[in-house]
Structures are given as C-alpha cells and as structure tokens.
Design an enzyme around this catalytic site. Structure first.
Site: not given
Ligand code: ADP
Length: 294
Positions: A100, A203
């Site tokens: 989502e 984390d």
């Molecule tokens: P990684 O697994 O490479 O560390 P992230 O999960 O941190 O990647 O996601 C990359 C970017 O997307 C980050 O800036 C994070 O804040 C954003 N993000 C992660 N999950 C969501 C989400 N469900 N909705 C909107 N933005 C998200």
C-alpha cells in the site's frame, strides 16, 4: 528497450495482475530514492496507487518474502499503521514487493505521543521465546532468529556474535575488540533487565518511520523478532530524530526500569556492528568506546 522504457509498464502491470488477480492498467510511475538496497517506485494504476520495490540479486526474493511476513506480523497487532502487503514474488528475473502506498502528510497534534503509545502497545505482544519462526535481514545482512529461551544468550549469540564475527572476518574489527566483546557476555545479565520476549520492529531509525496523510506515524522496513523491548528504543537513539515526547509517552504507557539511558549503548552494539559490516570501519571506534565503558 531498457527497463526504464515501456518494459517497466509491462513489469508493473504483470506483477499487479498477479497480486490482484485482475487486469490492471499502469497509468504513471515515479521512481523513488532513499532506499539503500532496492529500486522503488510509486505506481499509479487503474486500481489505485502502489509502492513497489524490486531487485535482481539472488537473495532479494527471500528478502522481500520475509519483509512481507514481518510487515504482516506487525500489522496483525493493530498497534500502529503498517502498510498492507499487496503481493510479492518473482517475475521477469526480478524479485518484487508491492505495498500500500503511504501518502505523506504533516505531523498531527500528539504525533510523538501516539508513536510512543503505539510502540508500547506493539511491545506488549510477547511470546515465550526470543527469536522468531523464521530468519530475516537487517538491511541487507542476514539476521538469525533461532528461538531461544534465554534473552541474554539470544542477544549475544544471535545478534552481537554473528556481526562481530563477520566484521572480524572482513578485517574491519580488531581481534582485541572482538575478544573484549566476548568478555561482555557473562556480564549481560547484570547490565540489562530480564524481560519477556516482546515483538520488535527491529530496525527503528527515523528513516523507517513515515507520516501518513492524516499525520499518524507508520512503520516500514522492519527486521522483526521477539527480543528485549529496550533494544527498539535504544535503536531510535543511535541517530536520533525522535522527540522526547515519544520516550515520555512510551514510558508512561509501559514503564521502563530505571537507568534505561545508561543501557542504550549496550543494545546499540548491535546496530553499530551491523553498520560496520554494511558501511565500513568508521563505526568501530563507537563499538570500542562502549566496550571500554562497560
Ligand atoms: P530499501 O528496502 O531499499 O531500504 P525502502 O523500503 O527504504 O527501500 O524504500 C525506499 C523509499 O520509499 C524510502 O524513501 C521510503 O521512505 C519510501 N517508502 C517505503 N515504503 C513506502 C510505502 N509503503 N509508501 C510510500 N513510500 C514508501
């Protein structure tokens, strides 16, 4: 045509079809930066807006699967906002995870209090053993969760030792520091409170806390396990970014034993060793300082 051309639409449409079980038209994509490990995009489609991340490394399929399982575990508690897992799997040589999409908003009034209370509520979910039914990852590094009755053994054997061993092997951690860490082992029961294994995010740094459209905190990117709840709180203090109202609200909802601040460095040996393995020896002096202190 490279992936950044028409092929990306086909990829997103195929994985959304698999996840939703119906044809989906992708209307627009926005690539997101900020992740350390994966590529990520905001995908606008005929069925709504989704967050998609993907990777081509051999382990990413497992990484996304355990991330999805971790998110589902946290979400099931209803303690706080966790994005819904829409799907995950492998398609066209890429592993992917669809969530989502969290639209971001302004911190609402009592945001920090709400985060403190919600984390306390999450930590009220306990189980008899430390660890988890499956292993997962912290960043891109494997995190072992073999269920263990004794929390001090768990913290040492499955958190500190594997990371210290890896850092020693990589030549990042001097042998004296590795040996000093071993001497900490038998002192842990005197230094840390013995508490029940609590469900942790695992984390919890500020980059993994998003603000929803209506101003509530949401957690992403967990490295879940059942552990000492103070470890989650200590993590927030490694790089900061959490308001004092968060700690006060947590402590009011689920009081900590006196002296938590003094124990923070011990818990943070784990993320510091993880950072050493991920980003290099710059974090070793922090580890050394803590070991000297104790
Ligand atoms: P990684 O697994 O490479 O560390 P992230 O999960 O941190 O990647 O996601 C990359 C970017 O997307 C980050 O800036 C994070 O804040 C954003 N993000 C992660 N999950 C969501 C989400 N469900 N909705 C909107 N933005 C998200």
């Amino acid at each position: 045509m490279d992936f950044w051309g028409d092929e990306q639409f086909a990829f997103f449409e195929s994985i959304l079809f698999l996840a939703l079980g119906q044809t989906v038209d992708v209307l627009e994509t926005q690539f997101l930066s900020g992740g350390d490990i994966n590529m990520a995009a905001r995908v606008f489609s005929s069925e709504g807006v989704f967050f998609v991340k993907w990777n081509q490394t051999p382990e990413s399929n497992t990484m996304f699967e355990v991330e999805a399982r971790g998110l589902n575990l946290l979400r099931k508690t209803d303690a706080l906002f966790i994005p819904q897992v829409i799907g995950y799997g492998q398609q066209l040589d890429k592993a992917y995870l669809i969530l989502e999409f969290i639209e971001s908003g302004q911190l609402r009034k009592n945001y920090w209090e709400s985060l403190g209370q919600s984390l306390a509520l999450l930590h009220s979910h306990t189980q008899p053993k430390f660890g988890l039914a499956f292993d997962n990852y912290i960043g891109s590094l494997p995190q072992s969760n073999t269920p263990t009755a004794n929390g001090f053994d768990f913290f040492f054997d499955q958190r500190l030792l594997p990371q210290a061993g890896m850092a020693l092997y990589k030549g990042l951690l001097p042998k004296e520091v590795y040996d000093a860490l071993h001497r900490l082992r038998e002192r842990l029961p005197d230094l840390l409170p013995s508490e029940r294994p609590a469900l942790l995010h695992g984390d919890l740094w500020s980059g993994n806390v998003l603000v929803t459209e209506d101003g509530q905190p949401a957690l992403i990117d967990p490295a879940v396990y059942y552990g000492f709840r103070e470890a989650d709180l200590a993590f927030t203090k490694l790089f900061g970014g959490f308001d004092q109202r968060f700690y006060d609200a947590y402590d009011e909802a689920f009081p900590l034993e006196d002296g938590f601040d003094d124990r923070v460095p011990i818990y943070n040996l784990y993320p510091l060793l993880v950072h050493t393995n991920l980003f290099g020896s710059g974090y070793v002096s922090g580890v050394e300082r803590i070991l000297k202190q104790f």
